[in-house]
Design a protein around this motif. Structure first.
Motif, mmCIF file in Angstrom:
data_model
loop_
_atom_site.group_PDB
_atom_site.id
_atom_site.type_symbol
_atom_site.label_atom_id
_atom_site.label_comp_id
_atom_site.label_asym_id
_atom_site.label_seq_id
_atom_site.Cartn_x
_atom_site.Cartn_y
_atom_site.Cartn_z
ATOM 1 N N MET A 63 0.829 -1.209 0.000
ATOM 2 C CA MET A 63 0.000 0.000 0.000
ATOM 3 C C MET A 63 0.867 1.265 0.000
ATOM 4 O O MET A 63 0.602 2.206 -0.749
ATOM 5 C CB MET A 63 -0.936 0.004 1.206
ATOM 6 C CG MET A 63 -1.900 -1.169 1.261
ATOM 7 S SD MET A 63 -3.155 -1.119 -0.008
ATOM 8 C CE MET A 63 -4.192 0.160 0.633
ATOM 9 N N CYS A 64 1.867 1.291 0.858
ATOM 10 C CA CYS A 64 2.729 2.479 0.941
ATOM 11 C C CYS A 64 3.510 2.688 -0.345
ATOM 12 O O CYS A 64 3.579 3.805 -0.867
ATOM 13 C CB CYS A 64 3.693 2.356 2.123
ATOM 14 S SG CYS A 64 2.899 2.474 3.730
ATOM 15 N N GLY A 66 2.814 1.651 -3.403
ATOM 16 C CA GLY A 66 1.907 2.081 -4.472
ATOM 17 C C GLY A 66 1.499 3.538 -4.328
ATOM 18 O O GLY A 66 1.481 4.296 -5.305
ATOM 19 N N SER A 67 1.190 3.946 -3.112
ATOM 20 C CA SER A 67 0.779 5.328 -2.864
ATOM 21 C C SER A 67 1.913 6.307 -3.173
ATOM 22 O O SER A 67 1.694 7.351 -3.800
ATOM 23 C CB SER A 67 0.331 5.479 -1.415
ATOM 24 O OG SER A 67 0.034 6.813 -1.122
ATOM 25 N N LEU A 68 3.124 5.968 -2.742
ATOM 26 C CA LEU A 68 4.258 6.865 -2.975
ATOM 27 C C LEU A 68 4.611 6.963 -4.455
ATOM 28 O O LEU A 68 4.898 8.055 -4.960
ATOM 29 C CB LEU A 68 5.466 6.401 -2.160
ATOM 30 C CG LEU A 68 5.306 6.574 -0.645
ATOM 31 C CD1 LEU A 68 6.417 5.848 0.089
ATOM 32 C CD2 LEU A 68 5.281 8.045 -0.267
ATOM 33 N N ASN A 70 2.544 6.503 -6.962
ATOM 34 C CA ASN A 70 1.474 7.299 -7.591
ATOM 35 C C ASN A 70 1.679 8.785 -7.324
ATOM 36 O O ASN A 70 1.494 9.615 -8.224
ATOM 37 C CB ASN A 70 0.103 6.858 -7.094
ATOM 38 C CG ASN A 70 -0.331 5.546 -7.689
ATOM 39 O OD1 ASN A 70 0.163 5.127 -8.735
ATOM 40 N ND2 ASN A 70 -1.248 4.870 -7.021
ATOM 41 N N SER A 71 2.041 9.134 -6.097
ATOM 42 C CA SER A 71 2.276 10.546 -5.763
ATOM 43 C C SER A 71 3.414 11.118 -6.590
ATOM 44 O O SER A 71 3.320 12.230 -7.111
ATOM 45 C CB SER A 71 2.596 10.694 -4.279
ATOM 46 O OG SER A 71 1.478 10.350 -3.504
ATOM 47 N N SER A 81 6.229 13.111 3.572
ATOM 48 C CA SER A 81 5.037 12.276 3.504
ATOM 49 C C SER A 81 4.928 11.343 4.708
ATOM 50 O O SER A 81 5.879 10.653 5.070
ATOM 51 C CB SER A 81 5.072 11.443 2.220
ATOM 52 O OG SER A 81 4.067 10.470 2.228
ATOM 53 N N VAL A 83 3.079 8.773 4.665
ATOM 54 C CA VAL A 83 3.059 7.426 4.083
ATOM 55 C C VAL A 83 4.486 6.887 3.994
ATOM 56 O O VAL A 83 4.747 5.719 4.300
ATOM 57 C CB VAL A 83 2.376 7.432 2.694
ATOM 58 C CG1 VAL A 83 2.458 6.074 2.035
ATOM 59 C CG2 VAL A 83 0.931 7.880 2.814
#
Length: 160
Positions: A63-64, A66-68, A70-71, A81, A83
């Motif tokens: 999750m982390c 993927g989120s990073l 994407n950001s 961040s 995250v």
């Protein structure tokens, strides 16, 4: 102008690629370490809870990461961040858990951090000021101060 935009896009793509490569390298090393030590060396104590723990670590990593990514892909800065902070805490836990089961307690950093953030927010709201170092006044208090200032102004005019 299009050349500069193209350069910025290339630079951003390089940042995403470099960060992704860094994360993948760290994750590969962590999973190798975890599997060799926890599964290989401590096989006798490797049971259902250890599998659940590995799944939890994996979900947080996925999750982390993927989120990073994407950001970064949309151009956001991840320097500060939360995250990213969570991912680093997860990596530290993942590195230590194969040797010391109590390293799971390091996850308490996350709620402690959130309590600190929420506490600061509440305290800043309770003890808010107008930006001039003075506490915020209620509407009634502001009206009283305005009346007092008007009275003082009238009295000063009368003294002249």
């Amino acid at each position: 102008a299009p050349v500069m935009a193209n350069e910025a896009a290339k630079k951003q793509a390089r940042r995403v690629k470099n960060y992704s490569s860094f994360c993948k390298t760290v994750l590969q090393a962590l999973y190798a370490w975890y599997l060799v030590v926890r599964v290989g060396y401590y096989w006798a104590s490797f049971g259902g809870w250890a599998v659940v723990g590995l799944l939890l670590l994996s979900v947080v990593n996925f999750m982390c990461y993927g989120s990073l990514i994407n950001s970064l892909t949309i151009g956001q800065d991840i320097k500060d961040s939360m995250v990213q902070d969570l991912m680093y805490v997860n990596w530290i836990v993942m590195a230590g858990v194969p040797l010391f089961g109590w390293w799971w307690y390091l996850y308490l950093i996350v709620p402690a951090y959130l309590i600190g953030k929420i506490g600061k927010f509440i305290l800043s709201w309770v003890f808010a000021d107008d930006g001039d170092g003075q506490p915020m006044l209620s509407k009634r208090q502001r009206k009283m101060q305005a009346r007092q200032a008007q009275m003082e102004a009238r009295m000063n005019r009368g003294r002249r």
